[in-house]
Design an enzyme around this catalytic site. Structure first.
Site, mmCIF file in Angstrom:
data_model
loop_
_atom_site.group_PDB
_atom_site.id
_atom_site.type_symbol
_atom_site.label_atom_id
_atom_site.label_comp_id
_atom_site.label_asym_id
_atom_site.label_seq_id
_atom_site.Cartn_x
_atom_site.Cartn_y
_atom_site.Cartn_z
ATOM 1 N NE ARG A 147 -6.702 -24.499 9.112
ATOM 2 C CZ ARG A 147 -7.535 -25.537 8.983
ATOM 3 N NH1 ARG A 147 -7.707 -26.106 7.805
ATOM 4 N NH2 ARG A 147 -8.145 -26.014 10.036
ATOM 5 C CE LYS A 151 2.419 -3.176 6.877
ATOM 6 N NZ LYS A 151 2.613 -1.816 7.430
ATOM 7 C CD GLU A 178 0.223 7.175 0.861
ATOM 8 O OE1 GLU A 178 1.406 6.895 1.138
ATOM 9 O OE2 GLU A 178 -0.696 7.211 1.715
ATOM 10 C CE LYS A 184 3.914 -1.039 0.253
ATOM 11 N NZ LYS A 184 2.555 -0.846 0.692
ATOM 12 C CD GLU A 222 5.667 -1.024 9.550
ATOM 13 O OE1 GLU A 222 4.849 -1.219 8.650
ATOM 14 O OE2 GLU A 222 5.516 -0.195 10.454
ATOM 15 N NE ARG A 229 5.393 -3.094 4.386
ATOM 16 C CZ ARG A 229 4.625 -4.035 3.871
ATOM 17 N NH1 ARG A 229 4.964 -5.300 3.946
ATOM 18 N NH2 ARG A 229 3.502 -3.726 3.260
ATOM 19 C CG ASN A 253 4.716 3.589 8.704
ATOM 20 O OD1 ASN A 253 3.801 3.277 7.952
ATOM 21 N ND2 ASN A 253 5.266 2.743 9.552
ATOM 22 C CG HIS A 258 1.651 7.047 6.865
ATOM 23 N ND1 HIS A 258 2.423 7.525 5.830
ATOM 24 C CD2 HIS A 258 0.635 6.372 6.272
ATOM 25 C CE1 HIS A 258 1.898 7.144 4.685
ATOM 26 N NE2 HIS A 258 0.812 6.445 4.922
ATOM 27 C CG HIS A 290 -3.177 7.213 12.435
ATOM 28 N ND1 HIS A 290 -4.124 6.594 11.651
ATOM 29 C CD2 HIS A 290 -3.395 6.781 13.689
ATOM 30 C CE1 HIS A 290 -4.876 5.834 12.411
ATOM 31 N NE2 HIS A 290 -4.454 5.924 13.659
ATOM 32 C CG HIS A 294 -4.638 7.690 4.218
ATOM 33 N ND1 HIS A 294 -4.252 7.584 5.542
ATOM 34 C CD2 HIS A 294 -3.666 7.078 3.500
ATOM 35 C CE1 HIS A 294 -3.108 6.933 5.611
ATOM 36 N NE2 HIS A 294 -2.732 6.608 4.383
#
Ligand code: NAD
Length: 368
Positions: free
Chosen positions: A122, A144, A186, A228, A238, A242, A246, A249, A253, A268
């Site tokens: 956990r 994340k 980035e 960040k 988010e 946040r 993106n 992105h 993506h 990426h």
């Protein structure tokens, strides 16, 4: 000399990100303040061969009982299969909740090891030791963690913040140039979102960073982590701000999916760079962003050797791209959400983007 940036937020225990040169040597001393138990280093085979010995020597030198567990390099390791194998090894080692995981690698290792740490018993503590520029400026900070499934990237994951992040700039010296450029996309993105002066430095004097200048890279990593972490502090889950991270992105993506997620065709970071260029041009089309800012943004990306035009990376259909963009996680209430800009350093979340108009724009970008 190193710089420490602390990350705190309402929903998690605050932690520190240390950025500097030669930090792997002191890793053991740092980790021994977090656990007196055992340490399992999770890495990929490439990074373990290059930097594993220094990390193990430092941890063992601090009196920590240590093991290393490796996965194959590459995105394919962010899978249920590897997650299960990693967790099975942790169980076989009889790790308990006083012990600690060190994620030594790029975003793939950080995401996989972070998720294993979130799930094991956990949740046990983990420390991020990011070894790619992308991981230092982006994936190691913010908590994340995720794996991919055949239905898409990052679909299974958890928020699990690290206890500490140790970004040693010296490890970037072994990074292949294309990986460095990908991470640089980035870094530029952070300037484009909210810091025009940082972007100007990155596109000017600081541009040597993309060619491996470690002094410039250190400054770029520090400012990126500051940006960040400030955003994550406000909005860990988010629900609002946040989403600014993106920028580029949603376009990027869709391009990654349409071009088959082939890292040889498009990394990426390259997809994000092209996506940022598109977001700037689309914002200008809507009358939101001055042309002069579009020009500066695009030339900063291009000067770093990053793609800014669809024709540089391949072919894609406008309809298919918009379908991918609306199928993206960032769709809410049937509206397409995009991060748009009012200029360099002035990104904002636009939740009511018109799909038909967007498809028309993509045709002007050379999509079929
Ligand atoms: P990666 O982890 O696959 O690393 C890229 C390659 O570089 C690998 O082959 C690796 O073995 C090698 N490498 C790593 N460090 C090296 C070094 N110092 N010297 C030589 N080679 C080295 O890729 P990445 O670009 O770091 O991360 C991409 C992943 O990050 C994606 O899965 C993406 O989804 C994820 N990501 C996560 C977040 C987040 O917030 N969690 C944010 C952005 C990206």
């Amino acid at each position: 000399m190193s710089t420490t940036i602390s990350v705190s937020g309402a929903g998690f225990t605050s932690y520190e990100v240390e950025v500097g040169r030669g930090l792997l040597t002191g890793l053991g001393a740092q980790v021994s303040t977090l656990t007196k138990g055992r340490v399992v280093v999770i890495s990929d085979e490439t990074v373990a061969a290059l930097h594993g010995p220094a990390v193990l020597a430092s941890l063992e030198g601090a009196g920590l009982r240590t093991r290393i567990l490796t996965v194959p390099p590459g995105e394919a390791s962010k899978s249920f299969t590897e997650l299960e194998r990693v967790i099975d090894r942790l169980l076989a080692y009889e790790l308990d909740r006083k012990d600690l995981i060190v994620a030594l690698g790029g975003g793939v290792v950080g995401d996989l090891a972070g998720l294993a740490a979130a799930l094991y018993m956990r949740g046990i503590d983990f420390v991020q030791v990011p070894t790619t520029l992308l991981a230092q400026v982006d994936s190691s900070v913010g908590g994340k963690t995720a794996i991919d499934t055949p239905r898409g990237k990052n679909l299974v994951g958890a928020f699990h913040q690290p206890r500490r992040v140790i970004a040693d700039i010296d490890v970037l010296a072994t990074l292949p140039p294309r990986q460095l450029r990908s991470g640089w996309a980035e870094v530029l993105k952070h300037g484009l979102i909210c810091d025009a002066a940082f972007f100007d430095w990155l596109a000017g004097e600081g541009a040597v960073g993309v060619n491996g200048d470690l002094v410039a890279l250190e400054r770029a990593v520090i400012r990126s982590v500051e940006i960040k972490s400030a955003i994550v502090e406000e909005d860990e889950r988010e629900t609002g701000r946040r989403a600014l991270l993106n920028l580029g992105h949603t376009f990027g993506h869709a391009l990654e999916v349409e071009l088959g997620f082939d890292e040889l065709v498009l990394t990426h970071g390259e997809a994000v760079a092209l996506g940022c260029a598109m977001a700037f041009r689309y914002s200008a089309t809507l009358g939101l962003c001055p042309d002069a800012d579009v020009k500066r943004a695009v030339s900063g990306l291009a000067a770093a050797g990053l793609p800014t035009r669809l024709a540089e990376v391949g072919e894609a259909g406008a309809g298919a791209l918009v379908r991918r963009m609306t199928g993206d996680k960032k769709v809410e209430d049937g509206h397409l959400t995009l991060i748009l800009v009012r200029g360099i350093g002035q990104a904002f979340v636009e939740r009511t983007v018109d799909a038909v108009r967007l498809a028309g724009f993509l045709r002007t970008e050379g999509a079929r």
